[in-house]
Design a protein around this motif. Sequence first.
Motif, PDB file in Angstrom:
ATOM      1  N   ASN A  77      64.558  32.971  54.674  1.00 56.85           N
ATOM      2  CA  ASN A  77      63.696  33.752  55.567  1.00 56.85           C
ATOM      3  C   ASN A  77      63.164  34.998  54.877  1.00 56.85           C
ATOM      4  O   ASN A  77      62.001  35.366  55.065  1.00 56.85           O
ATOM      5  N   ALA A  78      63.978  35.648  54.068  1.00 56.71           N
ATOM      6  CA  ALA A  78      63.522  36.825  53.318  1.00 56.71           C
ATOM      7  C   ALA A  78      62.436  36.425  52.324  1.00 56.71           C
ATOM      8  O   ALA A  78      61.464  37.160  52.132  1.00 56.71           O
ATOM      9  N   VAL A  79      62.584  35.268  51.720  1.00 56.32           N
ATOM     10  CA  VAL A  79      61.581  34.768  50.773  1.00 56.32           C
ATOM     11  C   VAL A  79      60.259  34.548  51.498  1.00 56.32           C
ATOM     12  O   VAL A  79      59.203  35.008  51.043  1.00 56.32           O
ATOM     13  N   LEU A  80      60.310  33.868  52.635  1.00 58.11           N
ATOM     14  CA  LEU A  80      59.075  33.592  53.379  1.00 58.11           C
ATOM     15  C   LEU A  80      58.420  34.864  53.900  1.00 58.11           C
ATOM     16  O   LEU A  80      57.188  34.957  53.921  1.00 58.11           O
ATOM     17  N   GLU A  81      59.208  35.852  54.285  1.00 65.42           N
ATOM     18  CA  GLU A  81      58.637  37.132  54.715  1.00 65.42           C
ATOM     19  C   GLU A  81      57.858  37.787  53.577  1.00 65.42           C
ATOM     20  O   GLU A  81      56.760  38.302  53.781  1.00 65.42           O
ATOM     21  N   ALA A  82      58.435  37.763  52.380  1.00 67.86           N
ATOM     22  CA  ALA A  82      57.761  38.363  51.228  1.00 67.86           C
ATOM     23  C   ALA A  82      56.488  37.600  50.876  1.00 67.86           C
ATOM     24  O   ALA A  82      55.454  38.203  50.572  1.00 67.86           O
ATOM     25  N   VAL A  83      56.544  36.277  50.936  1.00 66.64           N
ATOM     26  CA  VAL A  83      55.366  35.447  50.648  1.00 66.64           C
ATOM     27  C   VAL A  83      54.277  35.715  51.690  1.00 66.64           C
ATOM     28  O   VAL A  83      53.108  35.901  51.342  1.00 66.64           O
ATOM     29  N   HIS A  84      54.661  35.749  52.949  1.00 64.25           N
ATOM     30  CA  HIS A  84      53.682  35.994  54.011  1.00 64.25           C
ATOM     31  C   HIS A  84      53.020  37.359  53.841  1.00 64.25           C
ATOM     32  O   HIS A  84      51.798  37.485  53.984  1.00 64.25           O
ATOM     33  N   ALA A  85      53.811  38.378  53.537  1.00 64.86           N
ATOM     34  CA  ALA A  85      53.254  39.725  53.328  1.00 64.86           C
ATOM     35  C   ALA A  85      52.245  39.719  52.186  1.00 64.86           C
ATOM     36  O   ALA A  85      51.205  40.364  52.258  1.00 64.86           O
ATOM     37  N   LEU A  86      52.553  38.971  51.137  1.00 62.76           N
ATOM     38  CA  LEU A  86      51.652  38.915  49.986  1.00 62.76           C
ATOM     39  C   LEU A  86      50.340  38.222  50.327  1.00 62.76           C
ATOM     40  O   LEU A  86      49.265  38.752  50.045  1.00 62.76           O
ATOM     41  N   ILE A  87      50.431  37.058  50.946  1.00 64.31           N
ATOM     42  CA  ILE A  87      49.189  36.291  51.155  1.00 64.31           C
ATOM     43  C   ILE A  87      48.311  36.887  52.236  1.00 64.31           C
ATOM     44  O   ILE A  87      47.102  36.665  52.239  1.00 64.31           O
ATOM     45  N   THR A  88      48.875  37.659  53.141  1.00 67.27           N
ATOM     46  CA  THR A  88      48.050  38.280  54.181  1.00 67.27           C
ATOM     47  C   THR A  88      47.644  39.708  53.818  1.00 67.27           C
ATOM     48  O   THR A  88      46.771  40.276  54.471  1.00 67.27           O
ATOM     49  N   GLY A  89      48.244  40.254  52.776  1.00 72.90           N
ATOM     50  CA  GLY A  89      48.017  41.648  52.412  1.00 72.90           C
ATOM     51  C   GLY A  89      46.601  41.986  52.007  1.00 72.90           C
ATOM     52  O   GLY A  89      46.136  43.101  52.243  1.00 72.90           O
ATOM     53  N   ASP A  90      45.886  41.039  51.420  1.00 71.74           N
ATOM     54  CA  ASP A  90      44.519  41.343  50.990  1.00 71.74           C
ATOM     55  C   ASP A  90      43.474  40.989  52.050  1.00 71.74           C
ATOM     56  O   ASP A  90      42.283  41.162  51.830  1.00 71.74           O
ATOM     57  N   GLY A  91      43.955  40.489  53.193  1.00 73.49           N
ATOM     58  CA  GLY A  91      43.025  40.168  54.275  1.00 73.49           C
ATOM     59  C   GLY A  91      42.331  38.832  54.119  1.00 73.49           C
ATOM     60  O   GLY A  91      41.522  38.456  54.964  1.00 73.49           O
ATOM     61  N   HIS A  92      42.621  38.102  53.060  1.00 74.63           N
ATOM     62  CA  HIS A  92      41.995  36.805  52.805  1.00 74.63           C
ATOM     63  C   HIS A  92      43.080  35.790  52.469  1.00 74.63           C
ATOM     64  O   HIS A  92      43.726  35.897  51.437  1.00 74.63           O
ATOM     65  N   VAL A  93      43.269  34.826  53.348  1.00 76.26           N
ATOM     66  CA  VAL A  93      44.233  33.765  53.093  1.00 76.26           C
ATOM     67  C   VAL A  93      43.449  32.561  52.593  1.00 76.26           C
ATOM     68  O   VAL A  93      42.592  32.027  53.296  1.00 76.26           O
ATOM     69  N   HIS A  94      43.729  32.159  51.357  1.00 72.62           N
ATOM     70  CA  HIS A  94      43.013  31.055  50.734  1.00 72.62           C
ATOM     71  C   HIS A  94      43.767  29.746  50.959  1.00 72.62           C
ATOM     72  O   HIS A  94      44.988  29.737  51.150  1.00 72.62           O
TER      73      HIS A  94
END
Length: 112
Positions: A77-94
């Motif tokens: 769960n900690a891994v997925l939280e970090a991944v989610h924060a990264l991919i949504t952080g720039d406002g563009h999910v590819h």
Amino acid sequence: MATPSNPDSHFHIEVIKLLLQVATSDGRVTREEIDQIIDTARGFSVPLSELAALTHCLQEGKPLPPPNVGVLREQPNAVLEAVHALITGDGHVHEAEIEMTRQIREMLGITP
């Protein structure tokens, strides 16, 4: 890179390795993604020497070291939280980031 003796530190380094893999999954790395990874590494207290070695690979176009999946499975769960924060952080999910997240969930043994 030397393996840290602290288990939490080792886990955090593996998360950073994974985040670097995710950041490169769409073929480009944005300034926002790098900033997010650095912020995460600082929050995790990842040793500067480890972070520098990883970012050096990125800057030089060298292959990134793969993360240790066994270590990442200890706290999925900690891994997925970090991944989610990264991919949504720039406002563009590819699309590539969505696919990478799906693969990470599978790799961690998390079913939808």
